[in-house]
Design an enzyme around this catalytic site. Structure first.
Site, mmCIF file in Angstrom:
data_model
loop_
_atom_site.group_PDB
_atom_site.id
_atom_site.type_symbol
_atom_site.label_atom_id
_atom_site.label_comp_id
_atom_site.label_asym_id
_atom_site.label_seq_id
_atom_site.Cartn_x
_atom_site.Cartn_y
_atom_site.Cartn_z
ATOM 1 N N LYS A 66 0.832 -1.214 0.000
ATOM 2 C CA LYS A 66 0.000 0.000 0.000
ATOM 3 C C LYS A 66 0.861 1.256 0.000
ATOM 4 O O LYS A 66 0.613 2.188 -0.770
ATOM 5 C CB LYS A 66 -0.943 0.018 1.229
ATOM 6 N N ARG A 119 -9.673 1.136 8.489
ATOM 7 C CA ARG A 119 -9.270 -0.222 8.855
ATOM 8 C C ARG A 119 -10.351 -0.925 9.674
ATOM 9 O O ARG A 119 -10.152 -2.072 10.071
ATOM 10 C CB ARG A 119 -8.012 -0.140 9.718
ATOM 11 N N ARG A 152 11.780 -5.462 5.200
ATOM 12 C CA ARG A 152 11.441 -4.071 4.885
ATOM 13 C C ARG A 152 12.335 -3.076 5.621
ATOM 14 O O ARG A 152 12.591 -3.217 6.816
ATOM 15 C CB ARG A 152 9.974 -3.809 5.249
ATOM 16 N N ARG A 173 11.160 -1.169 11.155
ATOM 17 C CA ARG A 173 10.124 -0.860 12.137
ATOM 18 C C ARG A 173 10.092 -1.901 13.249
ATOM 19 O O ARG A 173 10.213 -3.085 12.992
ATOM 20 C CB ARG A 173 8.762 -0.817 11.434
HETATM 21 P P1 ADP Z 1 2.237 -1.842 3.189
HETATM 22 O O1 ADP Z 1 2.246 -0.325 3.150
HETATM 23 O O2 ADP Z 1 1.006 -2.421 2.548
HETATM 24 O O3 ADP Z 1 2.486 -2.409 4.549
HETATM 25 P P2 ADP Z 1 4.799 -1.606 1.753
HETATM 26 O O4 ADP Z 1 4.499 -0.731 0.574
HETATM 27 O O5 ADP Z 1 5.564 -0.994 2.872
HETATM 28 O O6 ADP Z 1 3.452 -2.336 2.279
HETATM 29 O O7 ADP Z 1 5.596 -2.880 1.197
HETATM 30 C C1 ADP Z 1 6.040 -3.929 2.087
HETATM 31 C C2 ADP Z 1 7.418 -4.432 1.637
HETATM 32 O O8 ADP Z 1 7.291 -5.115 0.395
HETATM 33 C C3 ADP Z 1 8.458 -3.318 1.406
HETATM 34 O O9 ADP Z 1 9.715 -3.807 1.816
HETATM 35 C C4 ADP Z 1 8.403 -3.089 -0.103
HETATM 36 O O10 ADP Z 1 9.653 -2.626 -0.600
HETATM 37 C C5 ADP Z 1 8.087 -4.490 -0.631
HETATM 38 N N1 ADP Z 1 7.246 -4.481 -1.839
HETATM 39 C C6 ADP Z 1 6.230 -3.633 -2.136
HETATM 40 N N2 ADP Z 1 5.679 -3.946 -3.332
HETATM 41 C C7 ADP Z 1 6.339 -5.046 -3.787
HETATM 42 C C8 ADP Z 1 6.248 -5.872 -4.977
HETATM 43 N N3 ADP Z 1 5.315 -5.626 -5.908
HETATM 44 N N4 ADP Z 1 7.102 -6.899 -5.083
HETATM 45 C C9 ADP Z 1 8.028 -7.172 -4.120
HETATM 46 N N5 ADP Z 1 8.183 -6.437 -2.997
HETATM 47 C C10 ADP Z 1 7.349 -5.381 -2.826
HETATM 48 P P1 AMP Z 2 0.788 0.796 9.120
HETATM 49 O O1 AMP Z 2 1.907 1.774 9.007
HETATM 50 O O2 AMP Z 2 -0.350 1.117 8.202
HETATM 51 O O3 AMP Z 2 1.264 -0.651 8.982
HETATM 52 O O4 AMP Z 2 0.208 0.940 10.595
HETATM 53 C C1 AMP Z 2 1.018 0.698 11.733
HETATM 54 C C2 AMP Z 2 0.157 0.613 12.979
HETATM 55 O O5 AMP Z 2 -0.483 1.886 13.224
HETATM 56 C C3 AMP Z 2 -0.980 -0.409 12.942
HETATM 57 O O6 AMP Z 2 -0.549 -1.728 13.292
HETATM 58 C C4 AMP Z 2 -1.946 0.185 13.983
HETATM 59 O O7 AMP Z 2 -1.509 -0.067 15.305
HETATM 60 C C5 AMP Z 2 -1.811 1.692 13.727
HETATM 61 N N1 AMP Z 2 -2.770 2.146 12.697
HETATM 62 C C6 AMP Z 2 -2.482 2.613 11.460
HETATM 63 N N2 AMP Z 2 -3.600 2.944 10.798
HETATM 64 C C7 AMP Z 2 -4.640 2.678 11.635
HETATM 65 C C8 AMP Z 2 -6.053 2.782 11.530
HETATM 66 N N3 AMP Z 2 -6.655 3.224 10.405
HETATM 67 N N4 AMP Z 2 -6.799 2.415 12.596
HETATM 68 C C9 AMP Z 2 -6.233 1.977 13.737
HETATM 69 N N5 AMP Z 2 -4.901 1.830 13.892
HETATM 70 C C10 AMP Z 2 -4.107 2.172 12.855
#
Ligand code: ADP
Ligand code: AMP
Length: 216
Positions: A15, A90, A129, A162
């Site tokens: 995302k 969410r 990541r 993270r």
């Molecule tokens: P989210 O925001 O949904 O948690 P991220 O955009 O941070 O996901 O992506 C999670 C991990 O996967 C990151 O390390 C990113 O670089 C990697 N990633 C994202 N898209 C792809 C893809 N299409 N193929 C392989 N790795 C990806």
């Molecule tokens: P994310 O960066 O989207 O993976 O979110 C990290 C953490 O922030 C999640 O595991 C939740 O604890 C909190 N968080 C992010 N977005 C929301 C949301 N829309 N509602 C509740 N908690 C959230």
């Protein structure tokens, strides 16, 4: 082209990666609730301290504070004509609050785009990541490594892992997604706004499929 879109999908689906690309292509502001909480945490605010107690456990921050924080961000100038919501809503409560806030203004969400990725792949992605401390760009040590180790390609910021990407917390976050966020798929489907995109393709292909899904 400006638009109002929601990106749905489990943690690690891509995302953040996709929201940044779509936002930059002219859709509007990239609004990530997780980034907003981490900003509060970094600034040492009361909200940041509250959010941390939930984030550390892989649970959701309570709806009332989350909704208020995101709606306030959506009121800023750069989000007037369009935005990509990343990680919000969410819960059903959050989705309804969003619809209530926008409906009255004739500014409804155009599409909710679900990025689908298998659980095993999500675990691999989150374990590798790395994120830029300065601009939040995500990297992956094998799938999308930075050009210089430990440094962001776009702003040279320091990369970090993270705390909640540790395997125990990842497991909890995936469960939280299934229990509280997956029901939003049906919610947006019943509104005729849901589109599903295969997230297990190259980043560029996922972007192209997402853009096609909302008619960019
Ligand atoms: P989210 O925001 O949904 O948690 P991220 O955009 O941070 O996901 O992506 C999670 C991990 O996967 C990151 O390390 C990113 O670089 C990697 N990633 C994202 N898209 C792809 C893809 N299409 N193929 C392989 N790795 C990806
Ligand atoms: P994310 O960066 O989207 O993976 O979110 C990290 C953490 O922030 C999640 O595991 C939740 O604890 C909190 N968080 C992010 N977005 C929301 C949301 N829309 N509602 C509740 N908690 C959230």
């Amino acid at each position: 082209m400006s638009a109002r879109v929601v990106l749905l999908g489990p943690p690690g689906a891509g995302k953040g990666t996709q929201a940044a690309l779509i936002a930059e292509a002219g859709v509007g502001a990239h609004i990530a609730s997780g980034d907003l909480f981490r900003k509060h945490l970094g600034e040492g605010t009361e909200l940041g301290a509250l959010a941390k107690t939930y984030m550390d456990k892989g649970e959701l921050v309570p709806d009332d504070v989350t909704i208020r924080m995101v709606l306030e961000r959506m009121d800023e100038q750069d989000a007037r004509d369009g935005y990509v919501l990343d990680g919000f809503p969410r819960t059903l409560e959050q989705a309804k609050a969003l619809d209530d806030a926008l409906g009255g203004q004739g500014r409804e969400i155009a599409a909710a785009l679900l990025i689908e990725v298998e659980t095993e792949e999500l675990v691999r992605r989150l374990a590798g990541r790395w994120i830029c401390r300065n601009c939040q760009t995500p990297y992956h040590e094998s799938f999308s490594p930075p050009q210089a180790a430990g440094r962001c390609d776009s702003c040279s910021g320091e990369l970090y892992q993270r705390d909640d990407d540790k395997s125990e917390v990842v497991r909890a976050r995936l469960e939280t997604y299934e229990r509280q966020t997956a029901p939003l798929v049906g919610y947006y489907e019943s509104q005729g706004k849901l589109a599903r995109v295969n997230g297990q393709q190259r980043v560029e292909q996922v972007t192209a499929d997402l853009e096609a899904a909302f008619g960019a």
